[in-house]
Design a protein around this motif. Structure first.
Motif, PDB file in Angstrom:
ATOM      1  N   LEU A 138       7.150  20.354   5.437  1.00 34.05           N
ATOM      2  CA  LEU A 138       6.157  19.993   4.425  1.00 34.05           C
ATOM      3  C   LEU A 138       6.556  18.689   3.742  1.00 34.05           C
ATOM      4  CD1 LEU A 138       4.472  22.384   1.894  1.00 34.05           C
ATOM      5  CD2 LEU A 138       5.436  20.232   1.113  1.00 34.05           C
ATOM      6  N   THR A 139       7.822  18.571   3.343  1.00 35.94           N
ATOM      7  CA  THR A 139       8.288  17.375   2.641  1.00 35.94           C
ATOM      8  C   THR A 139       8.206  16.146   3.531  1.00 35.94           C
ATOM      9  OG1 THR A 139       9.808  18.736   1.335  1.00 35.94           O
ATOM     10  CG2 THR A 139      10.216  16.365   1.373  1.00 35.94           C
ATOM     11  N   THR A 140       8.581  16.297   4.798  1.00 33.61           N
ATOM     12  CA  THR A 140       8.516  15.177   5.739  1.00 33.61           C
ATOM     13  C   THR A 140       7.088  14.671   5.891  1.00 33.61           C
ATOM     14  OG1 THR A 140      10.442  15.979   6.969  1.00 33.61           O
ATOM     15  CG2 THR A 140       8.970  14.439   8.106  1.00 33.61           C
ATOM     16  N   ALA A 141       6.148  15.599   6.045  1.00 35.28           N
ATOM     17  CA  ALA A 141       4.740  15.209   6.174  1.00 35.28           C
ATOM     18  C   ALA A 141       4.229  14.562   4.897  1.00 35.28           C
ATOM     19  CB  ALA A 141       3.895  16.427   6.535  1.00 35.28           C
ATOM     20  N   TYR A 142       4.645  15.100   3.753  1.00 35.57           N
ATOM     21  CA  TYR A 142       4.217  14.576   2.449  1.00 35.57           C
ATOM     22  C   TYR A 142       4.692  13.128   2.274  1.00 35.57           C
ATOM     23  CZ  TYR A 142       3.615  14.318  -2.655  1.00 35.57           C
ATOM     24  OH  TYR A 142       3.250  13.956  -3.935  1.00 35.57           O
ATOM     25  N   THR A 143       5.985  12.882   2.495  1.00 33.66           N
ATOM     26  CA  THR A 143       6.533  11.543   2.288  1.00 33.66           C
ATOM     27  C   THR A 143       5.990  10.548   3.314  1.00 33.66           C
ATOM     28  OG1 THR A 143       8.491  12.196   3.574  1.00 33.66           O
ATOM     29  CG2 THR A 143       8.639  12.373   1.193  1.00 33.66           C
ATOM     30  N   ALA A 144       5.805  11.008   4.562  1.00 31.20           N
ATOM     31  CA  ALA A 144       5.246  10.118   5.586  1.00 31.20           C
ATOM     32  C   ALA A 144       3.829   9.706   5.220  1.00 31.20           C
ATOM     33  CB  ALA A 144       5.266  10.801   6.944  1.00 31.20           C
ATOM     34  N   THR A 145       3.049  10.650   4.699  1.00 31.57           N
ATOM     35  CA  THR A 145       1.675  10.341   4.291  1.00 31.57           C
ATOM     36  C   THR A 145       1.668   9.385   3.118  1.00 31.57           C
ATOM     37  OG1 THR A 145       0.921  12.519   5.046  1.00 31.57           O
ATOM     38  CG2 THR A 145      -0.500  11.336   3.491  1.00 31.57           C
ATOM     39  N   GLY A 148       2.530   5.937   4.332  1.00 36.08           N
ATOM     40  CA  GLY A 148       1.385   5.348   5.017  1.00 36.08           C
ATOM     41  C   GLY A 148       0.307   4.911   4.047  1.00 36.08           C
ATOM     42  N   MET A 149       0.055   5.742   3.022  1.00 35.10           N
ATOM     43  CA  MET A 149      -0.943   5.392   2.017  1.00 35.10           C
ATOM     44  C   MET A 149      -0.513   4.154   1.240  1.00 35.10           C
ATOM     45  SD  MET A 149      -1.699   9.260   0.642  1.00 35.10           S
ATOM     46  CE  MET A 149      -2.508   8.728  -0.860  1.00 35.10           C
ATOM     47  N   ALA A 150       0.784   4.076   0.892  1.00 32.53           N
ATOM     48  CA  ALA A 150       1.293   2.917   0.164  1.00 32.53           C
ATOM     49  C   ALA A 150       1.139   1.648   0.998  1.00 32.53           C
ATOM     50  CB  ALA A 150       2.757   3.133  -0.207  1.00 32.53           C
ATOM     51  N   GLN A 151       1.393   1.770   2.303  1.00 29.28           N
ATOM     52  CA  GLN A 151       1.257   0.612   3.184  1.00 29.28           C
ATOM     53  C   GLN A 151      -0.194   0.172   3.285  1.00 29.28           C
ATOM     54  OE1 GLN A 151       3.976  -1.012   4.603  1.00 29.28           O
ATOM     55  NE2 GLN A 151       2.381  -2.549   4.935  1.00 29.28           N
ATOM     56  N   ARG A 153      -2.507   0.697   1.004  1.00 30.55           N
ATOM     57  CA  ARG A 153      -2.871   0.095  -0.282  1.00 30.55           C
ATOM     58  C   ARG A 153      -2.340  -1.333  -0.391  1.00 30.55           C
ATOM     59  NH1 ARG A 153      -1.811   5.392  -2.383  1.00 30.55           N
ATOM     60  NH2 ARG A 153       0.327   4.766  -2.861  1.00 30.55           N
ATOM     61  N   GLN A 154      -1.090  -1.543   0.070  1.00 29.50           N
ATOM     62  CA  GLN A 154      -0.517  -2.881   0.009  1.00 29.50           C
ATOM     63  C   GLN A 154      -1.280  -3.852   0.906  1.00 29.50           C
ATOM     64  OE1 GLN A 154       1.587  -3.911  -2.132  1.00 29.50           O
ATOM     65  NE2 GLN A 154       1.777  -5.976  -1.317  1.00 29.50           N
ATOM     66  N   ASP A 155      -1.655  -3.389   2.097  1.00 30.52           N
ATOM     67  CA  ASP A 155      -2.441  -4.237   2.993  1.00 30.52           C
ATOM     68  C   ASP A 155      -3.789  -4.582   2.373  1.00 30.52           C
ATOM     69  OD1 ASP A 155      -0.411  -4.149   4.838  1.00 30.52           O
ATOM     70  OD2 ASP A 155      -1.334  -2.611   6.088  1.00 30.52           O
ATOM     71  N   GLU A 156      -4.392  -3.596   1.723  1.00 34.02           N
ATOM     72  CA  GLU A 156      -5.682  -3.827   1.071  1.00 34.02           C
ATOM     73  C   GLU A 156      -5.539  -4.828  -0.075  1.00 34.02           C
ATOM     74  OE1 GLU A 156      -9.426  -1.184  -0.651  1.00 34.02           O
ATOM     75  OE2 GLU A 156      -7.402  -0.349  -0.712  1.00 34.02           O
ATOM     76  N   ARG A 157      -4.450  -4.706  -0.836  1.00 33.39           N
ATOM     77  CA  ARG A 157      -4.199  -5.655  -1.929  1.00 33.39           C
ATOM     78  C   ARG A 157      -4.036  -7.078  -1.389  1.00 33.39           C
ATOM     79  NH1 ARG A 157      -1.993  -3.619  -6.769  1.00 33.39           N
ATOM     80  NH2 ARG A 157      -0.373  -5.221  -6.823  1.00 33.39           N
ATOM     81  N   ARG A 158      -3.291  -7.207  -0.280  1.00 26.54           N
ATOM     82  CA  ARG A 158      -3.086  -8.532   0.310  1.00 26.54           C
ATOM     83  C   ARG A 158      -4.416  -9.146   0.760  1.00 26.54           C
ATOM     84  NH1 ARG A 158       1.141  -5.981   3.348  1.00 26.54           N
ATOM     85  NH2 ARG A 158       3.183  -6.313   2.394  1.00 26.54           N
ATOM     86  N   LEU A 159      -5.253  -8.329   1.414  1.00 28.05           N
ATOM     87  CA  LEU A 159      -6.525  -8.832   1.920  1.00 28.05           C
ATOM     88  C   LEU A 159      -7.432  -9.311   0.792  1.00 28.05           C
ATOM     89  CD1 LEU A 159      -7.283  -6.216   4.729  1.00 28.05           C
ATOM     90  CD2 LEU A 159      -6.792  -8.656   5.041  1.00 28.05           C
ATOM     91  N   TRP A 160      -7.526  -8.506  -0.284  1.00 33.73           N
ATOM     92  CA  TRP A 160      -8.407  -8.879  -1.388  1.00 33.73           C
ATOM     93  C   TRP A 160      -7.885 -10.104  -2.122  1.00 33.73           C
ATOM     94  CZ3 TRP A 160     -13.238  -7.696  -2.422  1.00 33.73           C
ATOM     95  CH2 TRP A 160     -13.786  -6.545  -1.848  1.00 33.73           C
ATOM     96  N   PHE A 161      -6.557 -10.194  -2.305  1.00 35.98           N
ATOM     97  CA  PHE A 161      -6.025 -11.360  -2.993  1.00 35.98           C
ATOM     98  C   PHE A 161      -6.207 -12.615  -2.131  1.00 35.98           C
ATOM     99  CE2 PHE A 161      -2.880 -14.309  -4.660  1.00 35.98           C
ATOM    100  CZ  PHE A 161      -3.125 -14.199  -6.022  1.00 35.98           C
ATOM    101  N   ALA A 162      -6.059 -12.453  -0.819  1.00 42.80           N
ATOM    102  CA  ALA A 162      -6.288 -13.585   0.084  1.00 42.80           C
ATOM    103  C   ALA A 162      -7.724 -14.090  -0.038  1.00 42.80           C
ATOM    104  CB  ALA A 162      -5.980 -13.171   1.520  1.00 42.80           C
TER     105      ALA A 162
END
Length: 390
Positions: A138-145, A148-151, A153-162
């Motif tokens: 459960l913990t492994t799946a939680y942290t992996a998710t 992935g969500m953080a990545q 979000r970061q990609d989305e932030r980069r795209l919008w700022f660009a």
């Protein structure tokens, strides 16, 4: 361990518990209300109860050496993934796991006599191993998710700022949408940081420092090098120098609104190009406007206009016209006496108007350095008006 190698008492007790699994879920659901995230209604309790049922089936069949049903085999991963998506804090998720164990242990104990409990106690490592496997999956799946969500979000932030940079901050609708993703307020004050040596690690450390101080920021990689954009709180004073004084970076502060960020980045990076390599100071572009103007006159003028002329243009027309004409006449000669003759007024009147202009723009035209900044800022106003008319 197969069913034949599981202690008879434990196999019988888990089989009995499986027959009353819905009762176990009901008892579990009552106690779930003591956990903050579930008490706050962050998840659908019916969905949670269904997940709990599968978890109990998985644990009891695993402990009792029975065959785990196909639908229960991946329940730990599914729940970990789901709770991460739902934003349930991991500490609350693990509290629910501990509740699983407590309810299940009470149920197993209820189906054994005092004499049989010794045999059950001997099986505690097996019970714990099953719970531990469930917890780890459960913990492994939680942290992996979450990662992935953080990545994402970061990609989305980069795209919008660009996109803000691509439109030079001039598309207000896009700016508003981008700021929602970046957690910025479009009309806030901002500070741009960069590094003369283009060292990403320095900006990473600074971003961590700002985050600890509660400052929202975004780290972005441009063609000219890395930059860090930080939103400054409007209310209260932020000891920015106290936060950043240990960081060897170049900064441009007091940037008003997200629309001015592209020009501010270009100005900051232009100044960074001429700073000596390995400069160990915290440098503010505001102390090097002569360099900024030489390196990038158009963007420097745009920033200076925003800082010093915007407030002047907001005055009533008649008041603004008087101050502007006084500034024009004074700057022709630098003489209050000659300006007073040209304006047909007393010298004290010219002095008072220059004082008013300083209060509005922050620039004292009697000082040559500040007078030159005013002239440059006003030239940006005229250039902007010409571009709009074209």
């Amino acid at each position: 361990m197969t069913e034949s190698s599981v202690p008879r008492i434990l196999a019988q007790a888990t089989s009995a518990c499986l027959l009353e699994v819905d009762a176990l879920v009901s008892r579990w659901a009552v106690q779930l209300g003591t956990i903050d995230a579930y008490k706050a209604g962050l998840v659908d309790l019916d969905r949670v109860a269904a997940d709990c049922r599968m978890i109990f089936i998985r644990l009891l069949t695993d402990i009792g050496g029975h065959e785990i049903p196909a639908e229960a085999r991946d329940v730990s991963e599914r729940v970990g993934h789901s709770r991460a998506l739902q934003g349930i804090p991991l500490v609350d998720v693990m509290s629910a796991v501990r509740l699983d164990y407590r309810i299940m242990w009470e149920a197993i104990s209820a189906h054994t006599t005092d004499a049989e409990m010794r045999e059950v106690f001997d099986s505690v490592p097996r019970i714990w191993d099953a719970v531990e496997r469930h917890s780890q999956e459960l913990t492994t799946a939680y942290t992996a998710t979450q990662f992935g969500m953080a990545q994402v979000r970061q990609d989305e932030r980069r795209l919008w700022f660009a996109r803000i940079l691509e439109t030079d901050g001039k598309n207000h609708v896009l700016n508003t949408r981008a700021c929602a993703v970046l957690s910025f307020a479009p009309e806030s004050d901002f500070t741009v940081f960069t590094h003369a040596d283009r060292v990403d690690e320095s900006l990473d450390r600074l971003q961590n420092t700002l985050q600890q101080a509660g400052v929202v920021s975004h780290h972005h990689e441009t063609v000219a090098g890395p930059v860090l954009i930080a939103q400054m709180p409007r209310e209260g004073s932020l000891p920015l120098n106290a936060i950043t004084h240990e960081h060897k970076v170049l900064m441009l502060d007091d940037i008003r609104g997200i629309s001015a960020i592209p020009a501010a980045i270009r100005v900051t990076q232009a100044v960074a190009l001429v700073l000596p390599a390995g400069d160990a100071r915290l440098v503010n572009v505001s102390d090097f406007w002569h360099v900024a103007v030489f390196q990038n006159p158009l963007d420097a003028a745009r920033i200076l206009h925003q800082r010093h002329v915007d407030s002047l243009l907001k005055l009533p027309f008649a008041e603004r016209a008087v101050l502007e004409r006084t500034a024009t006449e004074f700057l022709l000669t630098g003489s209050i006496a000659l300006a007073s003759r040209a304006l047909f007024c007393h010298r004290n009147t010219v002095t008072n108007r220059l004082d008013s202009l300083e209060r509005v723009t922050g620039l004292d035209l009697r000082l040559p350095a500040e007078a030159s900044l005013y002239i440059l800022a006003r030239s940006a106003t005229r250039a902007e008006a010409t571009s709009l008319s074209d």
